[in-house]
Design a protein around this motif. Structure first.
Motif, PDB file in Angstrom:
ATOM      1  N   THR A  20       8.717  -5.871 -14.975  1.00 56.76           N
ATOM      2  CA  THR A  20       8.261  -7.102 -14.320  1.00 56.76           C
ATOM      3  C   THR A  20       8.166  -6.868 -12.815  1.00 56.76           C
ATOM      4  O   THR A  20       8.920  -6.076 -12.244  1.00 56.76           O
ATOM      5  CB  THR A  20       9.217  -8.293 -14.561  1.00 56.76           C
ATOM      6  N   ALA A  21       7.245  -7.566 -12.190  1.00 57.60           N
ATOM      7  CA  ALA A  21       7.112  -7.495 -10.738  1.00 57.60           C
ATOM      8  C   ALA A  21       8.298  -8.209 -10.096  1.00 57.60           C
ATOM      9  O   ALA A  21       8.810  -9.182 -10.645  1.00 57.60           O
ATOM     10  CB  ALA A  21       5.805  -8.154 -10.301  1.00 57.60           C
ATOM     11  N   PRO A  22       8.741  -7.735  -8.934  1.00 63.22           N
ATOM     12  CA  PRO A  22       9.859  -8.392  -8.267  1.00 63.22           C
ATOM     13  C   PRO A  22       9.438  -9.721  -7.659  1.00 63.22           C
ATOM     14  O   PRO A  22       8.257 -10.026  -7.550  1.00 63.22           O
ATOM     15  CB  PRO A  22      10.211  -7.397  -7.150  1.00 63.22           C
ATOM     16  N   THR A  23      10.410 -10.496  -7.266  1.00 64.41           N
ATOM     17  CA  THR A  23      10.113 -11.728  -6.531  1.00 64.41           C
ATOM     18  C   THR A  23       9.830 -11.370  -5.087  1.00 64.41           C
ATOM     19  O   THR A  23      10.164 -10.271  -4.622  1.00 64.41           O
ATOM     20  CB  THR A  23      11.303 -12.694  -6.569  1.00 64.41           C
ATOM     21  N   TRP A  24       9.233 -12.280  -4.357  1.00 61.83           N
ATOM     22  CA  TRP A  24       8.970 -12.067  -2.942  1.00 61.83           C
ATOM     23  C   TRP A  24      10.293 -11.833  -2.194  1.00 61.83           C
ATOM     24  O   TRP A  24      10.390 -10.954  -1.349  1.00 61.83           O
ATOM     25  CB  TRP A  24       8.218 -13.251  -2.359  1.00 61.83           C
ATOM     26  N   ASP A  34       1.712  -4.652 -16.697  1.00 62.59           N
ATOM     27  CA  ASP A  34       1.377  -5.032 -18.074  1.00 62.59           C
ATOM     28  C   ASP A  34       0.434  -4.026 -18.727  1.00 62.59           C
ATOM     29  O   ASP A  34       0.505  -3.787 -19.924  1.00 62.59           O
ATOM     30  CB  ASP A  34       0.741  -6.425 -18.109  1.00 62.59           C
ATOM     31  N   GLU A  35      -0.445  -3.429 -17.920  1.00 63.55           N
ATOM     32  CA  GLU A  35      -1.403  -2.456 -18.449  1.00 63.55           C
ATOM     33  C   GLU A  35      -0.866  -1.024 -18.426  1.00 63.55           C
ATOM     34  O   GLU A  35      -1.556  -0.093 -18.817  1.00 63.55           O
ATOM     35  CB  GLU A  35      -2.708  -2.549 -17.661  1.00 63.55           C
ATOM     36  N   GLY A  36       0.373  -0.857 -17.942  1.00 60.62           N
ATOM     37  CA  GLY A  36       0.977   0.463 -17.897  1.00 60.62           C
ATOM     38  C   GLY A  36       0.472   1.341 -16.764  1.00 60.62           C
ATOM     39  O   GLY A  36       0.587   2.554 -16.827  1.00 60.62           O
ATOM     40  N   ASN A  37      -0.068   0.720 -15.713  1.00 58.85           N
ATOM     41  CA  ASN A  37      -0.670   1.488 -14.632  1.00 58.85           C
ATOM     42  C   ASN A  37       0.031   1.390 -13.285  1.00 58.85           C
ATOM     43  O   ASN A  37      -0.388   2.039 -12.345  1.00 58.85           O
ATOM     44  CB  ASN A  37      -2.118   1.035 -14.429  1.00 58.85           C
ATOM     45  N   ALA A  54      -0.422 -11.018  -4.536  1.00 56.41           N
ATOM     46  CA  ALA A  54      -0.092  -9.588  -4.604  1.00 56.41           C
ATOM     47  C   ALA A  54       0.815  -9.283  -5.790  1.00 56.41           C
ATOM     48  O   ALA A  54       0.618  -8.291  -6.498  1.00 56.41           O
ATOM     49  CB  ALA A  54       0.567  -9.136  -3.308  1.00 56.41           C
ATOM     50  N   LEU A  55       1.805 -10.135  -6.006  1.00 53.94           N
ATOM     51  CA  LEU A  55       2.728  -9.895  -7.117  1.00 53.94           C
ATOM     52  C   LEU A  55       2.052 -10.109  -8.470  1.00 53.94           C
ATOM     53  O   LEU A  55       2.380  -9.432  -9.437  1.00 53.94           O
ATOM     54  CB  LEU A  55       3.976 -10.765  -6.972  1.00 53.94           C
ATOM     55  N   THR A  56       1.083 -11.005  -8.533  1.00 52.86           N
ATOM     56  CA  THR A  56       0.310 -11.187  -9.760  1.00 52.86           C
ATOM     57  C   THR A  56      -0.488  -9.928 -10.070  1.00 52.86           C
ATOM     58  O   THR A  56      -0.513  -9.453 -11.213  1.00 52.86           O
ATOM     59  CB  THR A  56      -0.621 -12.405  -9.649  1.00 52.86           C
ATOM     60  N   ILE A  57      -1.120  -9.355  -9.062  1.00 56.31           N
ATOM     61  CA  ILE A  57      -1.878  -8.118  -9.254  1.00 56.31           C
ATOM     62  C   ILE A  57      -0.945  -6.990  -9.678  1.00 56.31           C
ATOM     63  O   ILE A  57      -1.260  -6.204 -10.578  1.00 56.31           O
ATOM     64  CB  ILE A  57      -2.645  -7.758  -7.968  1.00 56.31           C
ATOM     65  N   HIS A  58       0.212  -6.910  -9.044  1.00 56.34           N
ATOM     66  CA  HIS A  58       1.199  -5.889  -9.414  1.00 56.34           C
ATOM     67  C   HIS A  58       1.636  -6.068 -10.869  1.00 56.34           C
ATOM     68  O   HIS A  58       1.721  -5.094 -11.623  1.00 56.34           O
ATOM     69  CB  HIS A  58       2.400  -5.973  -8.473  1.00 56.34           C
TER      70      HIS A  58
END
Length: 46
Positions: A38-42, A29-32, A20-24
């Protein structure tokens, strides 16, 4: 025209957090996804 889709909603579990965090992060990264850079940690999500 009617379209139906089977949808399953399940609680977020630690074993799936990486996916999930990779997708986020990809959305960031794509500005969407968010205004964050950066995505947060779990742990930060909990």
């Amino acid at each position: 025209m009617t379209t139906t889709t089977d949808l399953r909603v399940a609680p977020m579990r630690p074993e799936r957090a990486g996916q999930a965090l990779t997708i986020h992060q990809l959305g960031i990264d794509e500005g969407n996804a968010a205004i964050e850079t950066t995505a947060p940690t779990w742990e930060a999500c909990g």
